[in-house]
Motif scaffolding. Structure first.
Motif, short mmCIF file in Angstrom:
data_model
loop_
_atom_site.label_atom_id
_atom_site.label_comp_id
_atom_site.label_asym_id
_atom_site.label_seq_id
_atom_site.Cartn_x
_atom_site.Cartn_y
_atom_site.Cartn_z
N UNK A 22 0.84 -1.19 0.00
CA UNK A 22 0.00 0.00 0.00
C UNK A 22 0.88 1.24 0.00
N UNK A 23 0.26 2.37 -0.39
CA UNK A 23 0.95 3.65 -0.38
C UNK A 23 0.50 4.47 0.83
N UNK A 24 1.46 5.02 1.54
CA UNK A 24 1.17 5.81 2.73
C UNK A 24 1.84 7.18 2.61
N UNK A 25 1.14 8.21 3.10
CA UNK A 25 1.81 9.48 3.33
C UNK A 25 2.78 9.31 4.48
N UNK A 26 3.85 10.08 4.48
CA UNK A 26 4.85 9.93 5.53
C UNK A 26 4.24 10.14 6.92
N UNK A 27 3.44 11.18 7.07
CA UNK A 27 2.82 11.46 8.37
C UNK A 27 1.90 10.34 8.82
N UNK A 28 1.15 9.79 7.86
CA UNK A 28 0.24 8.69 8.19
C UNK A 28 1.01 7.47 8.67
N UNK A 29 2.05 7.08 7.93
CA UNK A 29 2.81 5.90 8.31
C UNK A 29 3.57 6.13 9.62
N UNK A 30 4.04 7.34 9.83
CA UNK A 30 4.73 7.65 11.09
C UNK A 30 3.79 7.49 12.28
N UNK A 31 2.56 7.97 12.11
CA UNK A 31 1.58 7.85 13.20
C UNK A 31 1.19 6.40 13.41
N UNK A 32 1.01 5.64 12.31
CA UNK A 32 0.73 4.21 12.48
C UNK A 32 1.86 3.50 13.20
N UNK A 33 3.08 3.90 12.90
CA UNK A 33 4.25 3.30 13.56
C UNK A 33 4.17 3.46 15.07
N UNK A 34 3.84 4.67 15.53
CA UNK A 34 3.75 4.92 16.97
C UNK A 34 2.51 4.24 17.56
N UNK A 35 1.40 4.32 16.84
CA UNK A 35 0.17 3.68 17.33
C UNK A 35 0.37 2.18 17.53
N UNK A 36 0.93 1.52 16.54
CA UNK A 36 1.11 0.07 16.62
C UNK A 36 2.21 -0.29 17.62
N UNK A 37 3.25 0.53 17.69
CA UNK A 37 4.30 0.29 18.68
C UNK A 37 3.77 0.42 20.09
N UNK A 38 2.94 1.43 20.31
CA UNK A 38 2.32 1.63 21.63
C UNK A 38 1.36 0.50 21.96
N UNK A 39 0.57 0.10 20.95
CA UNK A 39 -0.35 -1.03 21.14
C UNK A 39 0.43 -2.29 21.51
N UNK A 40 1.55 -2.53 20.84
CA UNK A 40 2.37 -3.70 21.16
C UNK A 40 2.90 -3.63 22.59
N UNK A 41 3.32 -2.44 23.00
CA UNK A 41 3.81 -2.26 24.37
C UNK A 41 2.75 -2.62 25.39
N UNK A 42 1.55 -2.06 25.22
CA UNK A 42 0.46 -2.31 26.18
C UNK A 42 -0.01 -3.75 26.14
N UNK A 43 -0.22 -4.28 24.94
CA UNK A 43 -0.83 -5.59 24.78
C UNK A 43 0.08 -6.71 25.27
N UNK A 44 1.32 -6.71 24.82
CA UNK A 44 2.22 -7.80 25.20
C UNK A 44 2.64 -7.69 26.66
N UNK A 45 2.71 -6.48 27.18
CA UNK A 45 2.98 -6.33 28.61
C UNK A 45 1.85 -6.95 29.43
#
Length: 276
Positions: free
Chosen positions: A140-163
């Protein structure tokens, strides 16, 4: 449980749509969330008689979010610079004319609301509107800002969920007195998976290179749980379970965005420093 499931069914597609869409619609959603979060904060502190000034704290908080959402990043510092003396002056006026005692307590609390809600929420819009070329990732094609935000969203989700799940399954050692249910084992798992998810998206999606991807992964892995603990100590200080009920079954806006509010600004400035 039904409320939690229903909120997730409605909320997740809405979040995906808004992050993908971007623009003024996304900025308006962030403004609504910031409005609700500031109200939660004021109500929370108000349970112990601590004032949060509406005129000089709430209004500038919303102006910060509006400025970020409309691409007026240069307005952030002037708004902050004017807000600080205004909050202190309102506190002085209330002390002299409204018999409001403990000037340092109320003014500092209003400043915290401005910074914790207004400034940090503004950075969610700043990250989404980050300029850059479109980037291919996972077909898929992402705008830089969109992908950057997804990166933090998913990273944060991984932190909370796996913890949470590793803590439930393997947790034996307490991690922090602020949140007694959290374990050291869960914290380590959350840290590792947050680094892996964030670093993976940074490397393969944003094409940052190995070292910047590692630094970005480390940033989310550190700041996401710190944000969660800060909100935990805030709630513990005011003896409440949830900051609100904006998300039925899941709590308030601050409950859901505590980790993100710390991770997004940190990643935003790390990316600027690394020029990625």
């Amino acid at each position: 449980m039904f409320k939690r499931i229903l909120t997730a069914i409605v909320g997740i597609p809405a979040a995906v749509f808004l992050v993908t869409k971007g623009g003024l619609l996304f900025s308006a959603a962030v403004l609504i969330l910031a409005f609700a979060a500031w109200r939660e904060y004021a109500r929370m502190t108000g349970t112990k008689g601590v004032k949060t000034y509406y005129l000089t704290s709430f209004l500038p908080s919303m102006l910060l979010v509006v400025a970020a959402g409309t691409g007026k990043q240069e307005w952030l510092l002037p708004i902050l610079a004017l807000s600080v003396p205004c909050i202190l002056s309102e506190g002085l006026f209330r002390h002299c004319n409204c018999d409001e005692t403990n000037w340092p307590l109320h003014t500092s609390n209003s400043l915290v609301a401005l910074l914790y809600v207004g400034l940090l929420f503004a950075h969610i819009s700043l990250m989404r509107t980050s300029a850059g070329n479109s980037l291919p990732f996972m077909g898929m094609e992402f705008e830089k800002g969109e992908l950057s935000l997804w990166m933090v969203l998913l990273g944060t989700w991984a932190s909370d969920t796996f913890a949470y799940f590793f803590g439930m399954a393997l947790g034996k050692h307490k991690f922090c007195s602020v949140s007694p249910k959290k374990s050291m084992e869960g914290a380590v798992a959350g840290f590792i998976f947050a680094m892996a998810v964030t670093g993976g998206i940074a490397f393969y999606g944003l094409h940052t290179g190995i070292l910047p991807a590692f630094v970005l992964g480390l940033t989310v892995a550190f700041f996401a749980p710190v944000g969660d603990l800060v909100e935990s100590i805030l709630k513990r200080s005011y003896e409440i379970k949830d900051s609100g009920n904006f998300f039925p079954g899941h709590g308030g806006v601050l409950d859901r965005f505590d980790s993100l509010l710390f991770a997004v600004p940190a990643v935003y400035y790390v990316m600027k420093f690394l020029n990625v």
